[in-house]
Scaffold this motif. Structure first.
Motif, mmCIF file in Angstrom:
data_model
loop_
_atom_site.group_PDB
_atom_site.id
_atom_site.type_symbol
_atom_site.label_atom_id
_atom_site.label_comp_id
_atom_site.label_asym_id
_atom_site.label_seq_id
_atom_site.Cartn_x
_atom_site.Cartn_y
_atom_site.Cartn_z
ATOM 1 N N GLN A 127 -1.617 -9.391 -8.445
ATOM 2 C CA GLN A 127 -1.948 -8.502 -7.350
ATOM 3 C C GLN A 127 -1.012 -8.668 -6.150
ATOM 4 O O GLN A 127 -1.413 -8.545 -5.001
ATOM 5 N N GLY A 163 -5.384 -4.943 0.989
ATOM 6 C CA GLY A 163 -4.810 -5.237 -0.328
ATOM 7 C C GLY A 163 -5.847 -5.788 -1.288
ATOM 8 O O GLY A 163 -6.702 -5.063 -1.798
ATOM 9 N N THR A 164 -5.816 -7.090 -1.522
ATOM 10 C CA THR A 164 -6.747 -7.748 -2.447
ATOM 11 C C THR A 164 -8.077 -8.115 -1.804
ATOM 12 O O THR A 164 -9.003 -8.515 -2.507
ATOM 13 N N ASP A 184 -7.733 -0.088 3.573
ATOM 14 C CA ASP A 184 -6.393 0.039 3.020
ATOM 15 C C ASP A 184 -6.096 1.514 2.823
ATOM 16 O O ASP A 184 -7.008 2.316 2.609
ATOM 17 N N ASP A 186 -4.342 2.640 0.336
ATOM 18 C CA ASP A 186 -4.257 2.875 -1.103
ATOM 19 C C ASP A 186 -5.656 2.851 -1.711
ATOM 20 O O ASP A 186 -6.352 1.835 -1.659
ATOM 21 N N CYS A 189 -7.197 0.066 -3.938
ATOM 22 C CA CYS A 189 -7.617 -1.216 -3.362
ATOM 23 C C CYS A 189 -9.139 -1.349 -3.288
ATOM 24 O O CYS A 189 -9.648 -2.476 -3.262
ATOM 25 N N VAL A 192 -10.064 -3.003 -6.437
ATOM 26 C CA VAL A 192 -9.520 -4.364 -6.437
ATOM 27 C C VAL A 192 -10.363 -5.280 -5.558
ATOM 28 O O VAL A 192 -10.729 -6.389 -5.953
#
Length: 302
Positions: A127, A163-164, A184, A186, A189, A192
């Motif tokens: 990741q 992110g993660t 995020d 994206d 995510c 995730v």
């Protein structure tokens, strides 16, 4: 899984860092293709290798996508077929746990830390930048630990560009009763973060001690705005968006509130600090980890 392949590029450390940063900004990257960067050998810390891992034979378009990450200075790219092993496991080999602040970040291949005073967080190495193995994330973990030990109290906090989810998880470990929000740009995510939260026993939800996840561009989200103001705001992204977001962060953080900024090279620090100085922040502390600066700033009183 059989049929594993890898594209490899050997280059200098700055060039591989540049490629990894370009990958972070690439919105059309195939999520099935895992990218990683590392030292070629411990004896040559300035010689790095970038590896892209595939569960199929790469085509010319795959090679072009990797080459594009390097801009005008493209190194030679090699393609090789790997033994018939689990390609994700192969991609994570050699990624050892790191200890930053009071946190121990490891892949699922490693056990948690034995000391109950240390918070172990399990994040798959595939990741990318949010794993804690990149200098920016590890630096943020160290800064957050120092903030807690210095007496900082966070009741409302946000992790922008999560992110993660790692930094949000760490912040909740330090301030377990806070109202915490992660965001995020994206959309992938969200899945995730939910997966990693379950793996690390972090409760998702809207209440205190839970983590609420939103997909948003910067601070442009009704829930992000409603849950502020934030006495702790974390942003481990890139220098350009950090500069652009300085006025928005100033609106979201009250006087005496804190921001932690990362994702900027030490050579970019002056421009970032200038933008935040204009927005009403002052430097509380800084940490340099490798080529990267991590900044702790406080909003000045009016």
């Amino acid at each position: 899984m059989t049929g594993s392949w890898k594209i490899t590029a050997y280059a200098s450390k700055p060039l591989v860092h540049q490629a990894l940063l370009a990958h972070e900004e690439e919105t059309d990257w195939d999520p099935e293709v895992i990218l990683s960067g590392r030292e070629e050998t411990p004896q040559t810390p300035d010689d790095w290798v970038l590896e892209a891992w595939y569960s199929r034979k790469p085509v010319q378009a795959d090679k072009a996508a990797v080459a594009a990450l390097f801009g005008d200075d493209v190194p030679a790219l090699g393609i090789e077929k790997l033994p018939d092993e689990d390609w994700l496991t192969i991609s994570q080999q050699g990624v050892k746990p790191i200890h930053a602040g009071q946190f121990y970040v490891h892949t699922p291949d490693y056990p948690p830390h034995g000391d109950p005073a240390v918070c172990s967080l399990s994040i798959p190495a595939s990741q990318a930048f949010g794993t804690g193995h990149h200098e920016t994330t590890a630096g943020c973990l160290a800064i957050l630990t120092a903030m807690k030990r210095s007496g900082v109290v966070a009741r409302h906090m946000a992790d922008i560009g999560t992110g993660t989810g790692l930094l949000a998880f760490a912040a909740l470990d330090l301030w377990p009763n806070a109202l915490a929000t992660a965001s995020d740009i994206d959309a992938i995510c969200a899945e995730v973060v939910e997966f990693n939260a379950a793996e690390n026993h972090v409760a998702m939800g809207p209440g205190n001690g839970q983590l609420a996840m939103v997909i948003a561009d910067g601070m442009d989200d009704p829930l992000l705005q409603a849950r502020g103001p934030y006495d702790l705001l974390i942003a481990n992204i890139l220098a350009a968006p950090l500069i652009e977001l300085a006025p928005d962060f100033a609106e979201a953080v009250p006087p005496s509130g804190h921001v932690v900024l990362a994702g900027l090279l030490e050579t970019q620090e002056a421009k970032v600090r200038a933008a935040y100085r204009r927005a009403g922040f002052r430097l509380a502390s800084r940490l340099v980890n490798g080529d990267w600066s991590i900044l702790w700033l406080r909003r000045r009183r009016a």
